[in-house]
Design a protein around this motif. Structure first.
Motif, PDB file in Angstrom:
ATOM      1  N   ASN A   1       0.841  -1.186   0.000  1.00  0.00           N
ATOM      2  CA  ASN A   1       0.000   0.000   0.000  1.00  0.00           C
ATOM      3  C   ASN A   1       0.884   1.246   0.000  1.00  0.00           C
ATOM      4  O   ASN A   1       2.100   1.176   0.199  1.00  0.00           O
ATOM      5  CB  ASN A   1      -0.883   0.017   1.248  1.00  0.00           C
ATOM      6  CG  ASN A   1      -1.957  -1.040   1.208  1.00  0.00           C
ATOM      7  OD1 ASN A   1      -2.291  -1.574   0.155  1.00  0.00           O
ATOM      8  ND2 ASN A   1      -2.508  -1.357   2.361  1.00  0.00           N
ATOM      9  N   GLY A   2       0.251   2.401  -0.198  1.00  0.00           N
ATOM     10  CA  GLY A   2       0.986   3.642  -0.051  1.00  0.00           C
ATOM     11  C   GLY A   2       1.482   3.800   1.375  1.00  0.00           C
ATOM     12  O   GLY A   2       0.826   3.362   2.325  1.00  0.00           O
ATOM     13  N   MET A   3       2.650   4.412   1.533  1.00  0.00           N
ATOM     14  CA  MET A   3       3.223   4.659   2.862  1.00  0.00           C
ATOM     15  C   MET A   3       4.246   5.777   2.744  1.00  0.00           C
ATOM     16  O   MET A   3       4.618   6.179   1.631  1.00  0.00           O
ATOM     17  CB  MET A   3       3.859   3.388   3.426  1.00  0.00           C
ATOM     18  CG  MET A   3       5.008   2.833   2.597  1.00  0.00           C
ATOM     19  SD  MET A   3       5.730   1.318   3.300  1.00  0.00           S
ATOM     20  CE  MET A   3       4.536   0.098   2.737  1.00  0.00           C
ATOM     21  N   ASN A   4       4.716   6.272   3.885  1.00  0.00           N
ATOM     22  CA  ASN A   4       5.699   7.347   3.827  1.00  0.00           C
ATOM     23  C   ASN A   4       7.028   6.821   3.299  1.00  0.00           C
ATOM     24  O   ASN A   4       7.292   5.615   3.299  1.00  0.00           O
ATOM     25  CB  ASN A   4       5.858   8.018   5.195  1.00  0.00           C
ATOM     26  CG  ASN A   4       6.474   7.103   6.235  1.00  0.00           C
ATOM     27  OD1 ASN A   4       7.608   6.626   6.083  1.00  0.00           O
ATOM     28  ND2 ASN A   4       5.739   6.838   7.316  1.00  0.00           N
TER      29      ASN A   4
ATOM     30  N   ASN B   1       0.688   0.771  -4.592  1.00  0.00           N
ATOM     31  CA  ASN B   1      -0.602   1.369  -4.916  1.00  0.00           C
ATOM     32  C   ASN B   1      -0.514   2.891  -4.852  1.00  0.00           C
ATOM     33  O   ASN B   1       0.137   3.457  -3.971  1.00  0.00           O
ATOM     34  CB  ASN B   1      -1.653   0.889  -3.918  1.00  0.00           C
ATOM     35  CG  ASN B   1      -2.973   1.631  -4.083  1.00  0.00           C
ATOM     36  OD1 ASN B   1      -3.617   1.538  -5.104  1.00  0.00           O
ATOM     37  ND2 ASN B   1      -3.345   2.405  -3.065  1.00  0.00           N
ATOM     38  N   ALA B   2      -1.184   3.558  -5.779  1.00  0.00           N
ATOM     39  CA  ALA B   2      -1.222   5.019  -5.765  1.00  0.00           C
ATOM     40  C   ALA B   2      -2.571   5.523  -6.249  1.00  0.00           C
ATOM     41  O   ALA B   2      -3.096   5.028  -7.253  1.00  0.00           O
ATOM     42  CB  ALA B   2      -0.122   5.596  -6.645  1.00  0.00           C
TER      43      ALA B   2
ATOM     44  N   SER C   1      -8.173  -7.509  12.123  1.00  0.00           N
ATOM     45  CA  SER C   1      -7.380  -8.393  11.267  1.00  0.00           C
ATOM     46  C   SER C   1      -5.980  -8.617  11.788  1.00  0.00           C
ATOM     47  O   SER C   1      -5.355  -9.639  11.509  1.00  0.00           O
ATOM     48  CB  SER C   1      -7.299  -7.817   9.857  1.00  0.00           C
ATOM     49  OG  SER C   1      -6.364  -6.744   9.800  1.00  0.00           O
ATOM     50  N   GLY C   2      -5.414  -7.636  12.501  1.00  0.00           N
ATOM     51  CA  GLY C   2      -4.035  -7.747  12.954  1.00  0.00           C
ATOM     52  C   GLY C   2      -3.021  -7.500  11.848  1.00  0.00           C
ATOM     53  O   GLY C   2      -1.835  -7.768  12.021  1.00  0.00           O
ATOM     54  N   GLY C   3      -3.468  -6.981  10.703  1.00  0.00           N
ATOM     55  CA  GLY C   3      -2.566  -6.761   9.577  1.00  0.00           C
ATOM     56  C   GLY C   3      -1.710  -5.522   9.765  1.00  0.00           C
ATOM     57  O   GLY C   3      -2.203  -4.465  10.171  1.00  0.00           O
ATOM     58  N   ALA C   4      -0.417  -5.623   9.443  1.00  0.00           N
ATOM     59  CA  ALA C   4       0.511  -4.507   9.605  1.00  0.00           C
ATOM     60  C   ALA C   4       0.178  -3.350   8.672  1.00  0.00           C
ATOM     61  O   ALA C   4       0.480  -2.192   8.974  1.00  0.00           O
ATOM     62  CB  ALA C   4       1.944  -4.982   9.360  1.00  0.00           C
ATOM     63  N   ALA C   5      -0.424  -3.646   7.532  1.00  0.00           N
ATOM     64  CA  ALA C   5      -0.695  -2.604   6.542  1.00  0.00           C
ATOM     65  C   ALA C   5      -1.659  -1.548   7.063  1.00  0.00           C
ATOM     66  O   ALA C   5      -1.673  -0.414   6.587  1.00  0.00           O
ATOM     67  CB  ALA C   5      -1.250  -3.232   5.261  1.00  0.00           C
TER      68      ALA C   5
ATOM     69  N   ALA D   1      -4.529   3.345   1.122  1.00  0.00           N
ATOM     70  CA  ALA D   1      -3.648   4.470   1.459  1.00  0.00           C
ATOM     71  C   ALA D   1      -2.962   5.024   0.221  1.00  0.00           C
ATOM     72  O   ALA D   1      -1.784   5.390   0.242  1.00  0.00           O
ATOM     73  CB  ALA D   1      -2.624   4.049   2.520  1.00  0.00           C
ATOM     74  N   GLY D   2      -3.706   5.113  -0.863  1.00  0.00           N
ATOM     75  CA  GLY D   2      -3.123   5.476  -2.151  1.00  0.00           C
ATOM     76  C   GLY D   2      -2.577   6.884  -2.226  1.00  0.00           C
ATOM     77  O   GLY D   2      -1.646   7.149  -2.997  1.00  0.00           O
TER      78      GLY D   2
END
Length: 376
Positions: free
Chosen positions: A217-220, A247-248, A285-289, A303-304
């Motif tokens: 996903n998008g991230m810093n 993703n964007a 979900s416990g997902g890190a994303a 988080a595009g």
């Protein structure tokens, strides 16, 4: 750098009050043909049986049915679809890939998504496992797929059956009495390119061991660089190479101020109730994303906006150059209006970049636009 387009199988991509929540199959097919004509490298279809943008009360188009239709109506654009291990058995997926490859007359890639929405598992009759065991199931699934494409020498039919059953259920199971090994029309080397979606250590290790592309996903920028370094370090330990897809959400305009006004308008129309609902789902979900996402970051489903492709066309060009230097190989684009905005993005951003510094691989020069042959 390769550029893809998300097919809007959930309707509009934004969790805002004025966006369509109804998937339009005809529109998806039009977008696919339009993207191919513009010169995009691939199309991506995400798989959810419930609508993960607008909520479970809304409809959703099946990703693989959509890809079959797209495969029959396009010529060369690459195709990639998401797969959730547990929802489909390895042998079913192998049959799907075999048939779809024949329809498309080109390789088809698959993206392994372990899933994050418990309700989707529950209503589908699929065991909901914790984060670790969801990745265990995904790893078993990929081992089975590999076995079907390249049956190990000396593996008994019972061992193969047990491997397939384990990948379907996430538990050790299967019969030793099976006497038939399924056959496919795969040519040598036809194992599809494998993407793995995720941000966790398990996702990094799974793609380093068995995948070809990590989809994030998008991230810093700091987190993005760390993620890229981690997966390439783990892949290198295994003597492998892995590409990176991100993703964007693309929002380009003639001026930076215009793009910022449009982005501010999007955020001001965010659907607070829908965002709150999915925050609860993602926390479960416990997902890190999904950790620590702000409300504004959840306007887009992945988080595009975080990838930074909001601005003037010239600013977006410069940003893509920065992303390439960080190690991003593929950008999967979501647009407000794909029929309008994808064309502007290609004409004002991608084509100038390609004429300046993008050097297509020999396979691309020869006209092969499949995911597998575009180079990494």
């Amino acid at each position: 750098m390769q550029f893809g387009v998300w097919l809007p199988v959930y309707g509009g991509w934004l969790r805002v009050t004025d966006q369509s929540a109804e998937p339009d199959v005809a529109n998806c097919l039009d977008i696919a043909k339009h993207a191919e004509g513009l010169g995009f490298d691939f199309l991506y279809a995400s798989e959810n049986l419930l609508n993960c943008i607008h909520g479970p009360e809304q409809a959703v188009a099946d990703a693989w049915s959509m890809l079959s239709a797209v495969a029959a109506t396009t010529e060369s654009i690459g195709l990639c679809g998401a797969i959730k291990p547990g929802f489909r058995s390895p042998i079913l997926v192998a049959r799907m890939l075999d048939t779809l490859t024949k329809i498309a007359r080109r390789p088809v890639a698959m993206n392994i998504v372990c899933g994050w929405w418990k309700t989707e598992f529950d209503v589908s009759g699929v065991d909901w496992l914790d984060h670790r065991r969801r990745y265990d199931r995904a790893e078993a699934f990929l081992r089975s797929i590999d076995s079907l494409f390249h049956p190990p020498v000396g593996m008994s039919t019972g061992e193969l059956a047990a491997r397939i059953a384990t990948a379907s259920s996430g538990e050790q199971s299967g019969s030793e009495d099976t006497e038939i090994i399924p056959t496919f029309g795969f040519r040598e080397g036809a194992m599809p390119e494998v993407w793995v979606a995720g941000h966790s250590d398990r996702a990094v290790n799974l793609v380093a061991e068995r995948g070809d592309c990590l989809f994030v996903n998008g991230m810093n920028d700091d987190d993005l660089v760390q993620q890229i370094q981690a997966v390439r370090r783990e892949a290198s330990k295994r003597g492998r190479e892995v590409s990176i897809a991100a993703n964007a959400y693309v929002l380009g305009a003639e001026s930076s101020d215009e793009a910022k006004r449009r982005a501010a308008d999007v955020v001001s129309k965010r659907n607070i109730d829908t965002i709150a609902f999915f925050r609860g789902v993602m926390d479960q979900s416990g997902g890190a994303a999904w950790a620590d996402l702000e409300e504004e970051q959840m306007v887009d489903s992945n988080a595009g906006f975080e990838l930074g492709l909001v601005g003037s066309f010239e600013e977006i060009q410069a940003r893509i150059g920065d992303l390439a230097e960080m190690g991003i190989n593929r950008i999967i684009c979501q647009f407000d209006d794909p029929m309008r905005d994808a064309e502007l993005f290609m004409k004002r951003v991608v084509r100038p970049l390609r004429s300046g510094w993008w050097n297509p691989s020999p396979a691309t020069e020869a006209g092969s636009n499949s995911i597998r042959n575009l180079g990494m």
